[in-house]
Design an enzyme around this catalytic site. Structure first.
Site, PDB file in Angstrom:
ATOM      1  N   SER A  43       0.807  -1.230   0.000  1.00  0.00           N
ATOM      2  CA  SER A  43       0.000   0.000   0.000  1.00  0.00           C
ATOM      3  C   SER A  43       0.832   1.269   0.000  1.00  0.00           C
ATOM      4  O   SER A  43       0.330   2.327  -0.372  1.00  0.00           O
ATOM      5  CB  SER A  43      -0.935   0.010   1.211  1.00  0.00           C
ATOM      6  OG  SER A  43      -0.179  -0.113   2.399  1.00  0.00           O
ATOM      7  N   ASP A 342      -3.902   7.746   8.256  1.00  0.00           N
ATOM      8  CA  ASP A 342      -4.966   6.870   8.768  1.00  0.00           C
ATOM      9  C   ASP A 342      -4.456   5.884   9.822  1.00  0.00           C
ATOM     10  O   ASP A 342      -5.108   4.891  10.096  1.00  0.00           O
ATOM     11  CB  ASP A 342      -5.623   6.103   7.612  1.00  0.00           C
ATOM     12  CG  ASP A 342      -4.633   5.207   6.878  1.00  0.00           C
ATOM     13  OD1 ASP A 342      -3.459   5.134   7.301  1.00  0.00           O
ATOM     14  OD2 ASP A 342      -5.026   4.573   5.885  1.00  0.00           O
ATOM     15  N   HIS A 345      -0.898   4.588   7.050  1.00  0.00           N
ATOM     16  CA  HIS A 345      -0.323   5.205   5.854  1.00  0.00           C
ATOM     17  C   HIS A 345      -0.008   6.677   6.087  1.00  0.00           C
ATOM     18  O   HIS A 345      -0.669   7.333   6.890  1.00  0.00           O
ATOM     19  CB  HIS A 345      -1.295   5.034   4.684  1.00  0.00           C
ATOM     20  CG  HIS A 345      -1.700   3.607   4.476  1.00  0.00           C
ATOM     21  ND1 HIS A 345      -2.899   3.104   4.921  1.00  0.00           N
ATOM     22  CD2 HIS A 345      -1.032   2.566   3.926  1.00  0.00           C
ATOM     23  CE1 HIS A 345      -2.968   1.809   4.636  1.00  0.00           C
ATOM     24  NE2 HIS A 345      -1.841   1.448   4.042  1.00  0.00           N
TER      25      HIS A 345
END
Ligand SMILES: *[C@@H]1O[C@H](CO)[C@@H](O)[C@H](O)[C@H]1NC(C)=O
Ligand SMILES: *[C@@H]1O[C@H](CO)[C@@H](O)[C@H](O)[C@H]1NC(C)=O
Length: 380
Positions: A43, A342, A345
């Site tokens: 990610s 978040d 990230h």
């Protein structure tokens, strides 16, 4: 002076002989002129893969830069986007995204949750990403050659990569964080450490395979300070196991051990794959520096984050819940004040600062910028 000019000329001819696209900059210097980027990872560099397949990325992701969700787990751009900007290429489309994609200048095989080795948080481990690349290369090459024979279809507007550019492209990696993260959730600290040689070995095998496919220029990120992610601090903090900045020690030590072994492996790969150029990039230091200097850089507490909630009630970014009259999941008003978007990230501002530090080469081995990752400066 004359000697310098002479060597420059010899050098340029050398590059041309390799079939490499040399670009002259406005100031007369020469850059690698990478025509494409092929990225592998999780990610940290996913530009839409997991969102298109398994787990749609919801608003307010993307709000700061794109104005809408853009397949990225962030309020805006990721490091891979700043890499694309740095070498003047468009943002990468995700290989697994079926809508609105353009692969003329590369493709992104990274997906959220991916690890080098299965099992992990995602089915799309590095081995899968590499097979996807091999299929991508073979099929786009066949299609390109078919279209070349058919004069009625103008190739100039095609979204296909040029087959000859696979060997001139930059191959970027940012993976390993989930191997360690998943490890810490399922194994003892010692077992995590003991697994590192195999993780690094598999990563090295993947690079070998790409080399055999013609890849030559590798830009490899080490893994960030796992123990500084707010999620890990919230769930992993125990008395006596945090460092002076409040990060979980054991997790950062595992990340540093992974990085040490990765760096050694790259040194070894240089001897095994003589026509390749490897740049090892110390992303860990860039990220850790942000966390230790959060206040000085104008950020709030580095363990605060903007979207979603892990304190009191667990809810992921993009969702909301009202529990006992309290609303959980309201995003913050100013993402740019936060290092973490978040809890897992980074915010766009943080990614931009990290990119500013890594793209000019000051944290790379060898110390070349992203534009020079074909290493022509150090070759002279
Ligand atoms: C909500 O209230 C119930 C009952 O008092 C309690 O058990 C629960 O932990 C509360 N939940 C939260 C997230 O505060
Ligand atoms: C690279 O950029 C960083 C951050 O802007 C700066 O501190 C550093 O001095 C630069 N290094 C080089 C080699 O230009």
């Amino acid at each position: 002076m004359i000697m310098e000019e002479h060597w420059k000329l010899v050098y340029v001819i050398g590059i041309l002989a390799l079939g490499f696209a040399v670009k002259s900059n406005a100031d007369g210097s020469i850059s690698c002129g990478f025509p494409a980027i092929y990225n592998f990872g999780d990610s940290n560099s996913d530009t839409g893969g997991i969102s298109a397949t398994l787990n749609e990325i919801l608003p307010p992701n993307g709000e700061t830069f794109f104005g809408h969700p853009a397949g990225r787990a962030s309020d805006g751009r990721l490091i891979i986007d700043f890499i694309a900007e740095g070498i003047k290429l468009p943002y990468l489309s995700a290989y697994m995204d079926s809508i609105g994609t353009n692969f003329r200048h590369g493709a992104n095989f990274a997906t959220g949750g991916s690890s080098v080795r299965p099992p992990g948080f995602s089915p799309f481990n590095l081995g899968i990403q590499i097979s996807q690349f091999i299929q991508f290369k073979a099929r786009t090459t066949t299609l390109y050659n078919q279209l070349s024979l058919n004069r009625r279809i103008p190739l100039s507007i095609s979204n296909l990569p040029r087959p000859a550019e696979f060997s001139q492209a930059l191959y970027t990696f940012d993976i390993g964080q989930n191997d360690l993260g998943h490890g810490f959730q399922t194994m003892s600290e010692k077992q995590v450490r003991d697994s590192i040689p195999d993780i690094v070995g598999e990563l090295s095998k993947a690079i070998h395979i790409l080399y055999n496919e013609g890849a030559r220029f590798f830009w490899i990120h080490n893994t960030g300070p796992l123990g500084c992610l707010p999620y890990n601090v919230i769930y992993g903090k125990k008395p006596g196991n945090v460092d002076k900045n409040g990060c979980v020690k054991a997790q950062n030590e595992a990340a540093m051990e992974f990085n040490k072994q990765l760096k050694n492996k790259i040194t070894w790969l240089r001897t095994q794959l003589p026509f390749a150029k490897f740049t090892y990039v110390d992303v860990y230091s860039a990220k850790y520096d942000l966390i230790s200097n959060a206040k000085k850089l104008g950020f709030v507490d580095p363990f605060n984050f903007c979207c979603g909630s892990f304190y009191g009630y667990h809810i992921n970014c993009g969702k909301k819940a009202i529990v006992n009259g309290t609303v959980y999941g309201n995003p913050c008003d100013h993402p740019s004040n936060h290092i973490s978007w978040d809890g897992i990230h980074y915010s766009e501002t943080a990614s931009m600062l990290v990119s500013n530090r890594i793209l000019n080469g000051s944290l790379s081995d060898p110390p070349v910028s992203i534009q020079d990752a074909c290493h022509h400066q150090t070759d002279i």
